[in-house]
Write a protein that holds these residues in place. Structure first.
Motif, PDB file in Angstrom:
ATOM      1  N   LEU A 194       0.831  -1.210   0.000  1.00  0.00           N
ATOM      2  CA  LEU A 194       0.000   0.000   0.000  1.00  0.00           C
ATOM      3  C   LEU A 194       0.859   1.251   0.000  1.00  0.00           C
ATOM      4  O   LEU A 194       1.803   1.373   0.790  1.00  0.00           O
ATOM      5  CB  LEU A 194      -0.932  -0.003   1.209  1.00  0.00           C
ATOM      6  N   VAL A 195       0.523   2.177  -0.896  1.00  0.00           N
ATOM      7  CA  VAL A 195       1.129   3.508  -0.882  1.00  0.00           C
ATOM      8  C   VAL A 195       0.013   4.539  -0.943  1.00  0.00           C
ATOM      9  O   VAL A 195      -0.972   4.358  -1.664  1.00  0.00           O
ATOM     10  CB  VAL A 195       2.107   3.724  -2.060  1.00  0.00           C
ATOM     11  N   ARG A 196       0.161   5.576  -0.150  1.00  0.00           N
ATOM     12  CA  ARG A 196      -0.834   6.643  -0.128  1.00  0.00           C
ATOM     13  C   ARG A 196      -0.435   7.752  -1.095  1.00  0.00           C
ATOM     14  O   ARG A 196       0.752   7.970  -1.343  1.00  0.00           O
ATOM     15  CB  ARG A 196      -1.002   7.197   1.288  1.00  0.00           C
ATOM     16  N   PHE A 197      -1.448   8.450  -1.602  1.00  0.00           N
ATOM     17  CA  PHE A 197      -1.174   9.585  -2.484  1.00  0.00           C
ATOM     18  C   PHE A 197      -2.084  10.750  -2.114  1.00  0.00           C
ATOM     19  O   PHE A 197      -3.174  10.571  -1.556  1.00  0.00           O
ATOM     20  CB  PHE A 197      -1.367   9.211  -3.958  1.00  0.00           C
ATOM     21  N   ALA A 198      -1.614  11.928  -2.427  1.00  0.00           N
ATOM     22  CA  ALA A 198      -2.396  13.144  -2.190  1.00  0.00           C
ATOM     23  C   ALA A 198      -2.102  14.115  -3.334  1.00  0.00           C
ATOM     24  O   ALA A 198      -0.947  14.504  -3.532  1.00  0.00           O
ATOM     25  CB  ALA A 198      -2.044  13.775  -0.846  1.00  0.00           C
ATOM     26  N   VAL A 199      -3.127  14.447  -4.077  1.00  0.00           N
ATOM     27  CA  VAL A 199      -2.974  15.386  -5.189  1.00  0.00           C
ATOM     28  C   VAL A 199      -3.483  16.743  -4.717  1.00  0.00           C
ATOM     29  O   VAL A 199      -4.674  16.891  -4.398  1.00  0.00           O
ATOM     30  CB  VAL A 199      -3.775  14.920  -6.421  1.00  0.00           C
ATOM     31  N   PRO A 200      -2.615  17.746  -4.604  1.00  0.00           N
ATOM     32  CA  PRO A 200      -3.044  19.058  -4.109  1.00  0.00           C
ATOM     33  C   PRO A 200      -4.041  19.714  -5.059  1.00  0.00           C
ATOM     34  O   PRO A 200      -4.289  19.244  -6.166  1.00  0.00           O
ATOM     35  CB  PRO A 200      -1.734  19.848  -4.027  1.00  0.00           C
ATOM     36  N   TYR A 201      -4.612  20.831  -4.594  1.00  0.00           N
ATOM     37  CA  TYR A 201      -5.687  21.500  -5.336  1.00  0.00           C
ATOM     38  C   TYR A 201      -5.303  21.786  -6.793  1.00  0.00           C
ATOM     39  O   TYR A 201      -4.206  22.274  -7.082  1.00  0.00           O
ATOM     40  CB  TYR A 201      -6.054  22.814  -4.650  1.00  0.00           C
ATOM     41  N   PHE A 202      -6.218  21.436  -7.664  1.00  0.00           N
ATOM     42  CA  PHE A 202      -6.100  21.776  -9.082  1.00  0.00           C
ATOM     43  C   PHE A 202      -7.493  22.173  -9.564  1.00  0.00           C
ATOM     44  O   PHE A 202      -8.510  21.795  -8.960  1.00  0.00           O
ATOM     45  CB  PHE A 202      -5.565  20.589  -9.897  1.00  0.00           C
ATOM     46  N   ASP A 203      -7.550  22.950 -10.631  1.00  0.00           N
ATOM     47  CA  ASP A 203      -8.816  23.513 -11.091  1.00  0.00           C
ATOM     48  C   ASP A 203      -9.562  22.556 -12.016  1.00  0.00           C
ATOM     49  O   ASP A 203      -8.962  21.951 -12.913  1.00  0.00           O
ATOM     50  CB  ASP A 203      -8.582  24.832 -11.834  1.00  0.00           C
ATOM     51  N   ILE A 204     -10.861  22.432 -11.785  1.00  0.00           N
ATOM     52  CA  ILE A 204     -11.736  21.735 -12.722  1.00  0.00           C
ATOM     53  C   ILE A 204     -12.911  22.652 -13.024  1.00  0.00           C
ATOM     54  O   ILE A 204     -13.225  23.557 -12.250  1.00  0.00           O
ATOM     55  CB  ILE A 204     -12.232  20.375 -12.166  1.00  0.00           C
ATOM     56  N   LEU A 224     -17.786  27.075 -18.138  1.00  0.00           N
ATOM     57  CA  LEU A 224     -16.333  26.960 -18.214  1.00  0.00           C
ATOM     58  C   LEU A 224     -15.603  28.153 -17.610  1.00  0.00           C
ATOM     59  O   LEU A 224     -14.393  28.084 -17.360  1.00  0.00           O
ATOM     60  CB  LEU A 224     -15.910  26.780 -19.674  1.00  0.00           C
ATOM     61  N   ASP A 225     -16.297  29.250 -17.382  1.00  0.00           N
ATOM     62  CA  ASP A 225     -15.643  30.446 -16.844  1.00  0.00           C
ATOM     63  C   ASP A 225     -15.399  30.353 -15.344  1.00  0.00           C
ATOM     64  O   ASP A 225     -14.678  31.188 -14.784  1.00  0.00           O
ATOM     65  CB  ASP A 225     -16.489  31.695 -17.128  1.00  0.00           C
ATOM     66  N   TYR A 226     -15.997  29.357 -14.681  1.00  0.00           N
ATOM     67  CA  TYR A 226     -15.887  29.277 -13.222  1.00  0.00           C
ATOM     68  C   TYR A 226     -15.098  28.032 -12.822  1.00  0.00           C
ATOM     69  O   TYR A 226     -15.649  26.949 -12.663  1.00  0.00           O
ATOM     70  CB  TYR A 226     -17.285  29.246 -12.580  1.00  0.00           C
ATOM     71  N   GLU A 239     -17.656  13.842 -19.135  1.00  0.00           N
ATOM     72  CA  GLU A 239     -17.824  12.451 -19.568  1.00  0.00           C
ATOM     73  C   GLU A 239     -18.995  11.767 -18.881  1.00  0.00           C
ATOM     74  O   GLU A 239     -19.699  10.962 -19.493  1.00  0.00           O
ATOM     75  CB  GLU A 239     -16.538  11.664 -19.302  1.00  0.00           C
ATOM     76  N   LYS A 240     -19.200  12.060 -17.602  1.00  0.00           N
ATOM     77  CA  LYS A 240     -20.243  11.393 -16.820  1.00  0.00           C
ATOM     78  C   LYS A 240     -21.448  12.286 -16.522  1.00  0.00           C
ATOM     79  O   LYS A 240     -22.418  11.836 -15.906  1.00  0.00           O
ATOM     80  CB  LYS A 240     -19.658  10.898 -15.493  1.00  0.00           C
ATOM     81  N   GLY A 241     -21.370  13.544 -16.957  1.00  0.00           N
ATOM     82  CA  GLY A 241     -22.480  14.450 -16.691  1.00  0.00           C
ATOM     83  C   GLY A 241     -22.652  14.762 -15.215  1.00  0.00           C
ATOM     84  O   GLY A 241     -23.772  14.919 -14.721  1.00  0.00           O
ATOM     85  N   ILE A 242     -21.526  14.844 -14.489  1.00  0.00           N
ATOM     86  CA  ILE A 242     -21.574  15.119 -13.047  1.00  0.00           C
ATOM     87  C   ILE A 242     -21.315  16.610 -12.810  1.00  0.00           C
ATOM     88  O   ILE A 242     -20.245  17.116 -13.151  1.00  0.00           O
ATOM     89  CB  ILE A 242     -20.515  14.293 -12.302  1.00  0.00           C
ATOM     90  N   PRO A 243     -22.266  17.345 -12.225  1.00  0.00           N
ATOM     91  CA  PRO A 243     -22.030  18.758 -11.909  1.00  0.00           C
ATOM     92  C   PRO A 243     -20.880  18.894 -10.907  1.00  0.00           C
ATOM     93  O   PRO A 243     -20.767  18.092  -9.973  1.00  0.00           O
ATOM     94  CB  PRO A 243     -23.360  19.209 -11.294  1.00  0.00           C
ATOM     95  N   VAL A 244     -20.029  19.874 -11.096  1.00  0.00           N
ATOM     96  CA  VAL A 244     -18.896  20.082 -10.195  1.00  0.00           C
ATOM     97  C   VAL A 244     -19.362  20.311  -8.766  1.00  0.00           C
ATOM     98  O   VAL A 244     -18.727  19.849  -7.803  1.00  0.00           O
ATOM     99  CB  VAL A 244     -18.032  21.266 -10.690  1.00  0.00           C
ATOM    100  N   ILE A 245     -20.487  21.003  -8.598  1.00  0.00           N
ATOM    101  CA  ILE A 245     -21.021  21.274  -7.266  1.00  0.00           C
ATOM    102  C   ILE A 245     -21.325  19.961  -6.532  1.00  0.00           C
ATOM    103  O   ILE A 245     -21.233  19.882  -5.304  1.00  0.00           O
ATOM    104  CB  ILE A 245     -22.300  22.135  -7.364  1.00  0.00           C
ATOM    105  N   GLN A 246     -21.650  18.903  -7.252  1.00  0.00           N
ATOM    106  CA  GLN A 246     -22.021  17.620  -6.635  1.00  0.00           C
ATOM    107  C   GLN A 246     -20.905  16.581  -6.706  1.00  0.00           C
ATOM    108  O   GLN A 246     -21.122  15.416  -6.401  1.00  0.00           O
ATOM    109  CB  GLN A 246     -23.264  17.062  -7.330  1.00  0.00           C
TER     110      GLN A 246
END
Length: 326
Positions: free
Chosen positions: A116-126, A132-134, A190-197
Motif C-alpha cells: 500500500l502507498v498513499r497519495f495526495a494530489v493538491p488543489y487543481f482547477d476543474i 467553463l468560466d468558473y 464524460e459522466k455528466g456530473i455537476p462540479v457542485i455535486q
C-alpha cells in the motif's frame, strides 16, 4: 550452527536472508561490509546458507558484461550449491574450480501480498462543462494497493538497486498526480456530473481513476494494481470560482423549478379544462339519452293513437258497406 554464530569472529559462511519490513528491492551485503567499499561486499562464500521467504525472490547477479543472473523464488532454505544455481554452476566450475568465495551481488525482491502507498494530489482547477468560466479548486486523497507480479519486467524498468517504498512513491508521484488530475477534470463532461455535486460521486470517480491507473502503472512501473481507493475529494468552497458557480447554479435551479411549477400549473389547468369538457359532454349525453327516451315514448304513443284511429275508421267503413248491401 557454530560456524554461523562465529561470523563476527571471522567465520567463513554467510547467512543470506532479508529481514526488512518495507522494501521493494533490497541489496544484501555480508556482515561488516560497507556499500561501495571493496569487492568484499560482493564476495559470497560458496556453501553459505540462503533463506528466501515465501513472497520473495533472491537474485544473484554475477560480474561480467552479460549480467548473468540466477533467480531463487521462496520458500527456499538451503546452502548455496551449484545444483540450485544453474549460472553459478558454470561460473564456479570454470573460474573457481569449486573454490570460494565467488563474486555476486544479491538482491531480494518483495513479491508479497498487497503493498500500500498513499497519495495526495493538491488543489487543481476543474470546470463544469456548462460554465467553463468558473474554475473550482479540487484536491484528491487516497491509496493504491499493488504487487510485483513480473519481477523480471520490474527489474528492467527499475534496475537492481536498493529501492524502498519511499523511493517508489517519489517515482510515481508525478505520474499519479497527472492521471488523477486528467480523470477528475474530465469526469464532469464524460459522466455528466455537476462540479457542485462532485463530492457525492466518489464511487463513480474512484472507478474511473482506478481504470486509468491500472494499465499505466503496469506499463510504466511494472506493478499490478489491485485497487485504488479514493478517501476524499475536497472542493475548496472558499474559492471565488466555487461561489460564482454555486450562485449561477442556484439561479438556474430556481429558474428550472419555476418553469417546472409553471408547466405543472399549465398542465393542471389543461387537465381541469378537459375534465370540465368531459363532464359537460357526459351531461349532454345524459340529457340527450333522457330526451331520446321521452321522444321514443311520445312517438310510440302517437303510433298507437294512429293505429287505433285507423282501426276505428276501418270498422266504420265496414259497417257502412253492410248497410248498402241490404
Amino acid at each position: 550452527m557454530g560456524i554461523f554464530s562465529k561470523k563476527n569472529e571471522g567465520g567463513l559462511m554467510d547467512a543470506i536472508r532479508c529481514d526488512e519490513k518495507e522494501y521493494l528491492i533490497w541489496k544484501w551485503r555480508p556482515q561488516g561490509a560497507e556499500a561501495n567499499s571493496t569487492k568484499k561486499e560482493n564476495a559470497i562464500r560458496y556453501g553459505s546458507n540462503l533463506r528466501v521467504k515465501d513472497g520473495e525472490v533472491a537474485v544473484f547477479v554475477y560480474p561480467g558484461e552479460n549480467g548473468n543472473q540466477d533467480f531463487i523464488e521462496g520458500p527456499f532454505d538451503q546452502t548455496v550449491e551449484t545444483a540450485n544455481f544453474p549460472v553459478l554452476a558454470s561460473i564456479v566450475g570454470a573460474a573457481f574450480g569449486g573454490a570460494s568465495p565467488f563474486q555476486a551481488e544479491i538482491y531480494f525482491i518483495n513479491l508479497a501480498g498487497l503493498i500500500l502507498v498513499r497519495f495526495a494530489v493538491p488543489y487543481f482547477d476543474i470546470a463544469d462543462p456548462r460554465f467553463l468560466d468558473y474554475a473550482v479548486p479540487v484536491a484528491v486523497r487516497g491509496d493504491i494497493r499493488f504487487k510485483i507480479s513480473d519481477y523480471k519486467e520490474f527489474i528492467k524498468l527499475h534496475r537492481l538497486i536498493n529501492f524502498d517504498l519511499e523511493d517508489f512513491k517519489a517515482q510515481i508521484k508525478s505520474a499519479v498526480a497527472k492521471y488523477v488530475k486528467n480523470t477528475v477534470s474530465n469526469i464532469p463532461s464524460e459522466k455528466g456530473i455537476p462540479v457542485i455535486q462532485i463530492e457525492r460521486k466518489i464511487m463513480e470517480i474512484n472507478e474511473a481513476v482506478e481504470n486509468a491507473l491500472k494499465s499505466r502503472m503496469q506499463n510504466e512501473f511494472g506493478v499490478t494494481v489491485s485497487s485504488v481507493d479514493i478517501e476524499a475529494i475536497e472542493v475548496d468552497k472558499t474559492s471565488e470560482g466555487y461561489s460564482q458557480l454555486k450562485a449561477v447554479t442556484q439561479d438556474i435551479q430556481t429558474q428550472t423549478v419555476q418553469r417546472q411549477t409553471n408547466a405543472n400549473l399549465t398542465n393542471m389547468e389543461e387537465t381541469l379544462r378537459i375534465q370540465r369538457e368531459e363532464m359537460q359532454r357526459a351531461q349532454k349525453l345524459q340529457t340527450e339519452s333522457a330526451n331520446l327516451g321521452a321522444f321514443q315514448i311520445e312517438k310510440q304513443a302517437e303510433v298507437g293513437i294512429a293505429g287505433a284511429n285507423a282501426l276505428g275508421q276501418m270498422g266504420a267503413n265496414g259497417a257502412a258497406g253492410v248497410s248498402l248491401g241490404n
